[in-house]
Write a protein that holds these residues in place. Sequence first.
Motif, PDB file in Angstrom:
ATOM      1  N   GLU A 858       0.832  -1.204   0.000  1.00  0.00           N
ATOM      2  CA  GLU A 858       0.000   0.000   0.000  1.00  0.00           C
ATOM      3  C   GLU A 858       0.864   1.250   0.000  1.00  0.00           C
ATOM      4  OE1 GLU A 858      -3.967  -1.775   2.320  1.00  0.00           O
ATOM      5  OE2 GLU A 858      -2.403  -0.764   3.490  1.00  0.00           O
ATOM      6  N   GLY A 911       2.983   1.857 -10.360  1.00  0.00           N
ATOM      7  CA  GLY A 911       1.741   1.337  -9.837  1.00  0.00           C
ATOM      8  C   GLY A 911       0.763   1.098 -10.986  1.00  0.00           C
ATOM      9  N   ARG A 913      -3.368   0.869 -11.626  1.00  0.00           N
ATOM     10  CA  ARG A 913      -4.707   1.006 -11.031  1.00  0.00           C
ATOM     11  C   ARG A 913      -5.680   0.292 -11.955  1.00  0.00           C
ATOM     12  NH1 ARG A 913      -7.144   4.541  -7.370  1.00  0.00           N
ATOM     13  NH2 ARG A 913      -9.345   4.908  -7.837  1.00  0.00           N
ATOM     14  N   SER A 949      -6.553  -4.384  -1.139  1.00  0.00           N
ATOM     15  CA  SER A 949      -6.303  -3.461  -0.033  1.00  0.00           C
ATOM     16  C   SER A 949      -7.613  -3.115   0.653  1.00  0.00           C
ATOM     17  CB  SER A 949      -5.637  -2.187  -0.548  1.00  0.00           C
ATOM     18  OG  SER A 949      -5.686  -1.186   0.456  1.00  0.00           O
ATOM     19  N   LEU A 952      -8.067   0.727   1.303  1.00  0.00           N
ATOM     20  CA  LEU A 952      -8.398   1.504   0.114  1.00  0.00           C
ATOM     21  C   LEU A 952      -9.659   0.988  -0.567  1.00  0.00           C
ATOM     22  CD1 LEU A 952      -4.778   1.830  -1.266  1.00  0.00           C
ATOM     23  CD2 LEU A 952      -6.152   3.669  -0.274  1.00  0.00           C
ATOM     24  N   ILE A 956      -4.569  -3.188  -5.226  1.00  0.00           N
ATOM     25  CA  ILE A 956      -3.370  -2.376  -5.457  1.00  0.00           C
ATOM     26  C   ILE A 956      -2.367  -3.258  -6.175  1.00  0.00           C
ATOM     27  CG2 ILE A 956      -3.646  -0.768  -3.543  1.00  0.00           C
ATOM     28  CD1 ILE A 956      -1.703  -2.633  -1.965  1.00  0.00           C
ATOM     29  N   PHE A 991       0.173   4.044  -2.846  1.00  0.00           N
ATOM     30  CA  PHE A 991      -1.286   4.039  -2.878  1.00  0.00           C
ATOM     31  C   PHE A 991      -1.902   4.644  -1.622  1.00  0.00           C
ATOM     32  CE2 PHE A 991       0.493   0.511  -5.251  1.00  0.00           C
ATOM     33  CZ  PHE A 991      -0.077   0.692  -6.492  1.00  0.00           C
ATOM     34  N   TYR A 992      -1.140   4.690  -0.551  1.00  0.00           N
ATOM     35  CA  TYR A 992      -1.713   5.075   0.737  1.00  0.00           C
ATOM     36  C   TYR A 992      -0.835   6.116   1.384  1.00  0.00           C
ATOM     37  CZ  TYR A 992      -3.756   4.526   5.401  1.00  0.00           C
ATOM     38  OH  TYR A 992      -4.368   4.758   6.602  1.00  0.00           O
TER      39      TYR A 992
END
Lengths: 1001, 415, 100
Positions: A858, A911, A913, A949, A952, A956, A991-992
């Motif tokens: 994450e 990353g 998505r 995740s 989220l 991810i 992502f976080y």
Amino acid sequence: MSDGFRIKGGRIDRAKPISFSFDGTVYRGYEGDTLASALLANGVHLMGRSFKYHRPRGVLAAGAEEPNALVTVTRGGGRSTPNLRATQVELYEGLQAESQNRFSSLGFDIGEINDLAGPLLGAGFYYKTFMQPKGAWAKLYEPLIRRAAGLGEAPRHPDPDHYANRFAHCDVLVAGGGPAGLAAALAAAQSGARVILADEQNEFGGSLLAETTATIDDQPAQDWVRATIAALNAMPHVTLLPRTTVFGYFQQNFLGLVERVTDHQAAPPSAVARERLWQVRAKEVVLATGAIERPLVFAGNDRPGVMLASAARIFCNRYGVLVGRRVILFTADDSAYAAALDLFRAGATIMAIADLRTNPTGPGVDAARAAKLPVMPGTVIIAAHGRLRADGVTLGAIGEDGAVRAAGDLPCDALLMAGGFTPTVHLFSQSRGKLTYDEARQMFIPGTSVQRERSAGGAKGTFALAAILAEGHAAGRDAAQKAGFTSEAHVAPQAKGDIPVAGGFVGAVPQPKGGVKGKAFVDFQNDVKATDIIAATQEGFRSIEHVKRYTTTGMATDQGKTSNMNALAIAADALDRPLPQVGLTTFRMPYTPVTFGSIAGHARGDLFDPVRQTPIHGWADEQGAAFENVGLWKRAWYFAKPGETMHEAVVRECMTVRRAAGLFDASTLGKIEVVGPDAAEFLNRLYTNPFSKLEVGRCRYGLMLNEAGFVMDDGVIGRLATDRFHVTMTTGGAPRVLAHMEDYLQTEFTDLKVWLTSTTEQWAVIAVQGPRARAIIAPLVEGIDLSAEAMPHMSVKTGTICGVETRLFRVSFTGELGFEINVPSDYGRAVWDAVWAEARKHDVCAYGTEAMHVLRAEKGYIIVGQDTDGTVTPADLGMEWAIGKSKPDFVGKRSLSRSDLVKPNRPQLVGLRTADPGFVPDMGAQIVPVANPAPGSSAQGFVSSSYDSAVLGRSIVMGLVAGGRARMAETVFITRLDGAAAPATIVEPIFYDPDGERLHG
Amino acid sequence: MKFSALALLKQALSGEPWPEQWRSPEPKPAYDVVIVGAGGHGLATAYYLAKEHGLHNVAVIEKGWLGGGNTGRNTTIIRSNYLWEESQKLYEHAVKLWEGLSQELNYNVMYSPRGVMMLAHTEHDIQSAKRHIHANRLGGIDNEWLTPEEAQAFCPILNISRDIRYPILGAALQRRGGTARHDAVAWGYARGASALGVDIIQNCEVKGLRRAPSGAITGVETTKGFIGAKRVGVVAAGHTSVIMQMADVQMPLESYPLQALVSEPVKPVMPCVVMSNTIHAYMSQSDKGELVIGAGTDAYTSYSQTGGLHISAHTLDAICELFPVVRRMKMLRNWGGIVDVTPDRSPIIGKTPVEGLFVNCGWGTGGFKATPGSGHVFAWTLAKGEPHPINAPFSLDRFRTGRLIDEAAAAAVAH
Amino acid sequence: MLLIECPYCGPRPELEFRYGGEAHVARAADPATVDDEHWTAFLFWRGNPKGLHFERWRHASGCGRFFNCARDTVSDVIVKTYKAGEPKPDAARLMTGTTP
């Protein structure tokens, strides 16, 4: 059936009768019998079927060289052993043996149809057919052939027995306990050397166990054996290993022995190992492995009832069994006369002694003539007759012109062959010693030694008993002397009265002009005939290695012990070249087949590989953790509550860490203490990052490259003092990293004063991660200011926790406020318990490696070995920031400028998505430009990390994508195994909490 | 003479001997191409040079006897489920040729696509296996994921108990993978090449590589005298470094002992090939019934063709764990080959810095499976003086640029 | 299994050691000044001789020290072991005494 062929004498114990069964029929034997001797005593010669033609076969030999009489012995509970030689199976009460490779019964085997189709099934026939139509081989022909091939059945159940394994050292190892070996062992032992004497048989004595006429030191040979064993037994520095085969001779006098411990027992105690592997390093070796008699190659030489003369003599004298009542001998060797005389005295009628030699002389011939046995010089057996049992022969007379003419038929129920003896040079050859060809006697004997060994007796081609004993004695003395033991003045044993091996014959026996109907076998088990070998040479197979492979001669379970010399001679004859020029196939271990189990020994179950457990393992186990294997470690994977799935548990663990905090056992983390005045400079050179200016009490992420420039490990490095660093690394990488560091320290950067110590096992590591982390540990920590100001992210302090010294790191692999408490391993569990008790007040949980993976992903933290694969550079990971720009050098730096490593469009970490937030791609899924790429398309990269995740509420994904960092917001597709590739957008690999607010809280 | 069931019958009835499968000529003074090494790869190269490029003035010279090196010493596994695209294309090219090789050569090489199953024992193994499967499917190569139960259904003697030290968590299966009869491959190519005019010269050792003042190759010095050649292709496996040294070409190679072993023959018990890279073992069963078992290499470089017992022991430890029913079976034969290993575990097929000198080497532990494909593309390279597109990435130059094809690193374990 | 004479500990079985590849392949003091050819040679080119081979071993499960070893790769006979940093022995002189 009664044991009507049992005669007086022999070494069996008549007070101990044994009942056993073969193919379901119950027979009687005695203790001391082998399965073969007991069956022969009951008049049973038919014991097996051959590999290809399914010919009925009887026992050929009396020992390890037996090619025909292979049986399966079962003793229940998964204890089924195929392909045992009946001549080596010791009888025990209730033994159950089955014959093999027959479809129906030994007496009626439909496979025998192959015998009739023989002309179609010559050498290499399968290379010439079964090719049409394409694909039919694997679907049609091969399954049929496979069913017909093979010998016994593999066991059906796991083997419940266990096996032992030991290493040993000795001054003198003597391989073989016949006359030469006994004399050698005695001489060496009398010199004071530590001796191991090993023999494959159940008793020592070798050929002497069947000796009737010879005397040694004026006593019967068998009495001398008994006295010698007693003398050896009385010496504490002598180890006697009966039932032990020296099967392998490796470098630097390292030998492999296998001891059969319980197979001869009716009811082996379960605590005792079935077999024991000995791996012996011997200062000196004596090879007293004897010699093996050769069959003669003529039509029908494989009929049940046709056997080696030496075998018949052993059955007669050692086991008290007459192999037939009307016996014909076919010999080229004087020693066969000893067999004839012994069988004659035991009551057999000697119908004829056909001697290939036109004018045989020698003590054996003289004695036979004196006993009025029908000696027929210049005579061959043209063919033996009888299907399930030999019942007669056609004799041939060798004329003065050398031509053979039929000379009438004779009936018989046993036919003994004596083609001379082949020295057993297997171990010598394995030791890489060079063999010499003795032209006159047509045998290969040991030549130049390469290792510290010497041969004696039959193994060296020495056959007269007096000479064997003298040679053995001398070898034993020499070996002891070379091992540093000065011999006392013991003298060699003196022998007389034996009928030694003299003469012999290799190749195919002369035949009448125009040939003979019937098959003349060279390799019995694999059904290789003389004509097959000739055919192979005609087809262009001129090296013996080619002939062997094309005909399969010498490749059966007996490894050509009785056949190799005859095959070689026939090939040499067909090629019209001297025998040594055609070559001798190499001897490879093992001498006789060795059970897999005894080689594997104790390495099974948990002992297969060491299990490494952390000090906190027991706690996790109590909590019902599932564990995963990581290297040798068992790591807590997740902690499912009753009724929870793995996924539910991982979601709960992750959410708890983000909401409150979690405890994680990070003890497996690799740790190396790097100490010394040059410690910082050493790390400068081993990691991409700079360490000189790292303050005491602070930590830095370190990225380690191999010299080729690719990422090999990473970790957090804390500076405890100017000259002391606490270096951490991946769990699986720790041994590799230490070796890498030591390599450079010892061999390249020898100017640096640094000391490296692995401390992985010395520190237990308790990670406390989450917003409540500080609150949890604060009550327990003494001497450390935990405030954000005093102890910011990436710092390390020493103090105490629960009264135990600690190195407390403020680090995070979750993106949350986090601490890693290092305490000495012995206190790991106690401190964990205390922290856990405190943590429970905050409603937190323990989490495992799976949640750890999700939490770090994450945050876009990589895992070396998952997000890297040995082909990835720091730039590929977007980690240029980790490279100390001002450093002149570090391991891997120079390689980073190679042309392919600076190429644009390299795979780069990004990353991904996914358009469908519920789509969690497979790790390893490929990145492609379209949803349905054509087969054979190129990939643009792959998914390296992929999780669901919870925090989220979506998947991810991280991956390495060609030129990925310049392609933000571009749409790519991720392959699936169950449909079209699914779209995803390239994004930053975080992502976080991208700004890291939580980390610094 | 064409081999067939009918020919077999005719021969059986007539009793006439079969003709020689290949000629054994003395060397001519010169050839267009001389290939050093009559193993499967070298013989295949010669065969395709004659068959597809019209080059019949070709010699294959061999120190010992043809097919006597690694061709006759390996465990005969065939598969193309490699990770990198370059490798996939190379090995898949070979598999395609394997599928029709018996018919092509009129020699039964016993190619048997019985399936190659590669076991996963850890989470990391699963990720690696899945990566291979995805990559292979994209590359048009069959590979599928099996659960432990499915793996056991495919190979019933496999132990899928969860209680062993490294439980089987699943497997990647390439159904088109399998085995072939190693000797037959060498013999079949030798027979085919010889019939097309190629001279196979056995017992002829290379003692030197002769070069013109320009540096270009002019031929080879051998124990049977000088043999001229316009081009020389070195296909000498474990001995490549030794031969290349004769032309002062340094190679990124190390030669290691690789051991293998077989059990005594038993009736069919093992229907496929099973490999475990994590615990270092692989096993299949030959048509004769022997269990054929492979080990890792010994630790140190050697040309001795022998190795330590502890290496075989480690392999048998693993085999007995994976297949506990075989624990009572016995090792019949153990032998060693010499494998030439490159830093990235991928072969080198192509040009060298010396004009006219070409090399095909570095197959490490896995060269057998590539035999037809390797010979095919190397023949192209020798005929045209330029690499075939399939072998272009497998250049010697990649070690300079860093464009490695690292199959080993991709399987590396960390975390 | 080889028996290897660790210069620090004496003869020990091969199981205690890790092989370390060819010896006397020196890393340049300043790699930045090395051209691609030479750097490639340092990284990858190996003599791989059939005969006497100078190689590195580490007594990993013992003293942990790296040392060098001269071994005949045909017979696997170890002719000499010596400490890292000591000069490379003369090959011709060593080979005359290969037979143990």
